[in-house]
Design an enzyme around this catalytic site. Structure first.
Site, PDB file in Angstrom:
ATOM      1  N   GLN A  50       0.704  -1.057  -0.209  1.00 39.06           N
ATOM      2  CA  GLN A  50       0.039  -0.146  -0.047  1.00 39.06           C
ATOM      3  C   GLN A  50       0.937   1.405  -0.051  1.00 39.06           C
ATOM      4  OE1 GLN A  50      -2.588  -1.588   3.239  1.00 39.06           O
ATOM      5  NE2 GLN A  50      -4.018  -0.547   2.086  1.00 39.06           N
ATOM      6  N   HIS A  70      -2.098  -5.097 -12.760  1.00 38.57           N
ATOM      7  CA  HIS A  70      -1.591  -4.927 -13.980  1.00 38.57           C
ATOM      8  C   HIS A  70      -2.554  -5.623 -14.828  1.00 38.57           C
ATOM      9  CE1 HIS A  70       2.795  -4.435 -12.224  1.00 38.57           C
ATOM     10  NE2 HIS A  70       2.157  -3.199 -12.129  1.00 38.57           N
ATOM     11  N   ASP A  83       2.668   0.640  -7.952  1.00 39.26           N
ATOM     12  CA  ASP A  83       3.790   0.569  -8.709  1.00 39.26           C
ATOM     13  C   ASP A  83       4.801   1.532  -7.934  1.00 39.26           C
ATOM     14  OD1 ASP A  83       2.751  -1.295 -10.346  1.00 39.26           O
ATOM     15  OD2 ASP A  83       3.149  -0.258 -12.220  1.00 39.26           O
ATOM     16  N   ASN A 197      -1.785 -10.844   8.348  1.00 41.05           N
ATOM     17  CA  ASN A 197      -2.743  -9.800   8.610  1.00 41.05           C
ATOM     18  C   ASN A 197      -4.182 -10.155   7.821  1.00 41.05           C
ATOM     19  OD1 ASN A 197      -3.532  -7.012   9.240  1.00 41.05           O
ATOM     20  ND2 ASN A 197      -3.946  -6.978   6.961  1.00 41.05           N
ATOM     21  N   TYR A 339     -12.825  -2.037  12.855  1.00 38.58           N
ATOM     22  CA  TYR A 339     -13.075  -0.640  11.893  1.00 38.58           C
ATOM     23  C   TYR A 339     -14.594  -0.376  12.546  1.00 38.58           C
ATOM     24  CZ  TYR A 339      -8.980  -0.230   9.706  1.00 38.58           C
ATOM     25  OH  TYR A 339      -7.569  -0.089   9.046  1.00 38.58           O
ATOM     26  N   GLU A 406      -4.890  -2.038  14.178  1.00 37.02           N
ATOM     27  CA  GLU A 406      -5.448  -1.382  13.316  1.00 37.02           C
ATOM     28  C   GLU A 406      -6.681  -0.725  13.729  1.00 37.02           C
ATOM     29  OE1 GLU A 406      -6.026  -2.145   8.934  1.00 37.02           O
ATOM     30  OE2 GLU A 406      -4.077  -3.505   9.155  1.00 37.02           O
TER      31      GLU A 406
HETATM   32  C1  BGC Z   1      -6.328  -3.676   6.137  1.00 35.74           C
HETATM   33  C2  BGC Z   1      -5.860  -2.547   5.555  1.00 35.74           C
HETATM   34  C3  BGC Z   1      -6.785  -1.672   4.888  1.00 35.74           C
HETATM   35  C4  BGC Z   1      -7.769  -1.146   5.973  1.00 35.74           C
HETATM   36  C5  BGC Z   1      -8.799  -0.044   5.371  1.00 35.74           C
HETATM   37  C6  BGC Z   1      -7.705  -3.436   6.676  1.00 35.74           C
HETATM   38  O1  BGC Z   1      -8.655  -4.207   6.670  1.00 35.74           O
HETATM   39  O2  BGC Z   1      -5.640  -4.225   6.736  1.00 35.74           O
HETATM   40  O3  BGC Z   1      -4.778  -2.933   4.591  1.00 35.74           O
HETATM   41  O4  BGC Z   1      -5.992  -0.645   4.217  1.00 35.74           O
HETATM   42  O5  BGC Z   1      -8.231  -2.278   6.609  1.00 35.74           O
HETATM   43  O6  BGC Z   1      -9.531  -0.811   4.716  1.00 35.74           O
END
Ligand code: BGC
Length: 500
Positions: A50, A70, A83, A197, A339, A406
């Site tokens: 990323q 690609h 890239d 991950n 999230y 995260e």
């Molecule tokens: C992932 C990240 C992603 C983020 C936001 C997570 O599921 O590990 O790579 O960018 O969420 O979508």
């Protein structure tokens, strides 16, 4: 005049109401101590594909994300790819600058397997790549920032996919060899390792519904196989660390799992538990539960569904021989990516295609229209869910150590004043603090992400960074958003500052 004043009054009242309402949707009240524990670690996260760019620099081999972007650019919203991305491979100093400004305690980044082993195999070992990550790690340490390394974040070397990738059990050994390479080279300085991950995501999307590379469409079959091989590869790498490195290096090895939390409008505890088992439990139960193995509810459902489909064995693999014991207890901590949350209820009609994880799960998810939404259509601010999932982990998995690896919010890149991200950050930090005050063993919090980056199928259209990246400039300058200042204050005070 009176009319003017009354209009002013109504407008002001409305503005206050809207502002309050927005804040209420994405806020959480404090329970207990306002201070984070002294050893609590604050950080930010990124992932190689990323941010790094340099997709074929210094001998790097292709990964399945290079191939996919690609060959099928139309599958990425803005037809972009990684890239160049934020060009962190050539511009790590700019990331370091941002990390120093934030004064983070740790930085979670991932190593690209196809840099270290361009074909995925030790026979292609690439010293330049080893040197690159040595440089990154040394610089972090010189600046008092602890490296937290993810070994695999979606970017499987293409050569490994040629022989089936995660559906071939050969992957277990290939991953262990790669993991040992990392422990040997970096383990003297890296003390927190994350093997994989979000396995649910790359397995379900990569080998189930085929929306991610390697685009294998075999829902309800290959996705479960991918999860099974992931669990074994993780556990085998963990056991290698324990037997060969733990004593001398003294680090910790864990895995990062993602899950939403679930609420029921009818207070149906069974459906909540079912949803938690099908989401977090699928990967967490085999590692963190007392009994090991997949969650009972999944073993039963998928076994029964498989029989109805006329199969002679379950689509959900069963751990044979010693594997159940090797996987059970194979982590020093649970890395949690949280999230958002959903309401859940039993499905009103069969879900998804047959067979599939959706059909096996058979529940309907919904949102509360009052929840504040980010630029991403799936991302709603539900801090109660973070508190809920942390308590679920405390109760279900013997209060295992948790690092939030995260948690973040997306914007559409139109400005640097990201007040909604600050609201999200504040309320989720409050959820973490409330959970800690309630006995949850949470040791760290990591914001996704340090900088704007390639958001998989959404390309560069959704931005999660505390720092914006100028994607139209060759220098890819990083500029702090308002939330960077807020997070810096959190880290300095080890408390949650009030808003604005
Ligand atoms: C992932 C990240 C992603 C983020 C936001 C997570 O599921 O590990 O790579 O960018 O969420 O979508």
């Amino acid at each position: 005049m009176i009319k003017l004043w009354s209009t002013f009054f109504v407008v002001t009242l409305l503005t206050c109401f809207v502002a309050n309402n927005v804040a209420e949707q994405c806020s959480l009240s404090a329970k207990g101590s306002p201070n984070f524990p002294a050893n609590f670690s604050f950080g930010v996260a990124t992932a190689a594909y990323q941010i790094e760019g340099g997709w074929n620099a210094d001998g790097k081999g292709p990964s399945i994300w290079d191939d996919f972007t690609h060959s099928d650019p139309e599958k990425i919203r803005d037809k972009s790819n990684g890239d160049i991305a934020a060009d962190s491979y050539h511009r790590f100093e700019q990331d370091l600058q941002a990390l120093k400004e934030l004064k983070v305690n740790h930085y979670r980044f991932s190593i690209a397997w196809s840099r270290i082993y361009p074909t995925g195999d030790i026979s292609s070992r690439n010293q330049k790549a080893i040197d690159y990550y040595n440089h990154v790690i040394d610089k972090l340490i010189a600046n008092g920032i602890k490296p937290m390394v993810t070994m695999f974040h979606y970017d499987l070397p293409s050569e490994i996919q040629k022989i089936g990738g995660f559906t071939n059990s050969l992957l277990i050994n290939q991953f262990v060899v790669y993991a040992i390479e990392l422990f040997e080279n970096y383990g003297d300085r890296v003390k927190t390792w994350i093997t994989f991950n979000e396995p649910y995501d790359y397995c379900h999307n990569g080998y189930g519904d085929a929306t991610y590379p390697p685009q294998v469409y075999a829902p309800g079959v290959a996705d479960y196989l991918c999860i099974d091989n992931t669990l074994k590869a993780h556990a085998a790498a963990y056991r290698s660390y324990q037997s060969r490195f733990a004593k001398t290096q003294g680090g910790k090895v864990g895995i990062t799992l993602d899950s939403r939390y679930f609420f029921s409008k009818t207070n149906d505890e069974d459906v909540i538990d079912r949803a938690m088992q099908y989401n977090l439990g699928l990967l967490a139960h085999p590692i963190f539960s007392k009994t090991g193995g997949y969650p009972d509810v999944m073993i039963m459902d998928i076994g029964a569904n498989s029989q109805k489909e006329g199969r002679i064995r379950s689509r959900l693999p069963s751990f044979k021989g010693k594997w159940r014991d090797i996987v059970k207890g194979s982590a020093d901590f649970l890395g949690l990516n949280y999230y958002s949350s959903r309401y859940i209820k039993p499905a009103s009609k069969p879900n998804g295609v047959s067979p599939s994880w959706e059909r096996d799960f058979n529940c309907d998810a919904s949102i509360d229209p009052k929840w504040l939404r980010a630029a991403s259509d799936w991302l709603y601010c539900v801090p109660e869910g973070l508190e809920g999932i942390l308590k679920f982990i405390r109760d279900e998995y013997d209060n295992v150590e948790v690092i939030i690896t995260e948690n973040g919010w997306s914007d559409d890149g139109t400005g640097l004043i990201d007040d909604d991200r600050i609201r999200y950050l504040k309320s989720h930090l409050q959820a973490v603090l409330n959970a800690i005050n309630d006995g949850c063993n949470v040791r760290g919090y990591t914001t996704w992400s340090l900088i704007d980056n390639f958001e998989w199928l959404r390309g560069y259209t959704e931005k999660f960074g505390l720092y914006a990246v100028n994607m139209s400039s060759p220098n890819r300058e990083r500029t702090a958003k308002k939330s960077a200042g807020y997070y810096r204050e959190v880290i300095q005070k080890r408390q949650i500052p009030s808003l604005f």
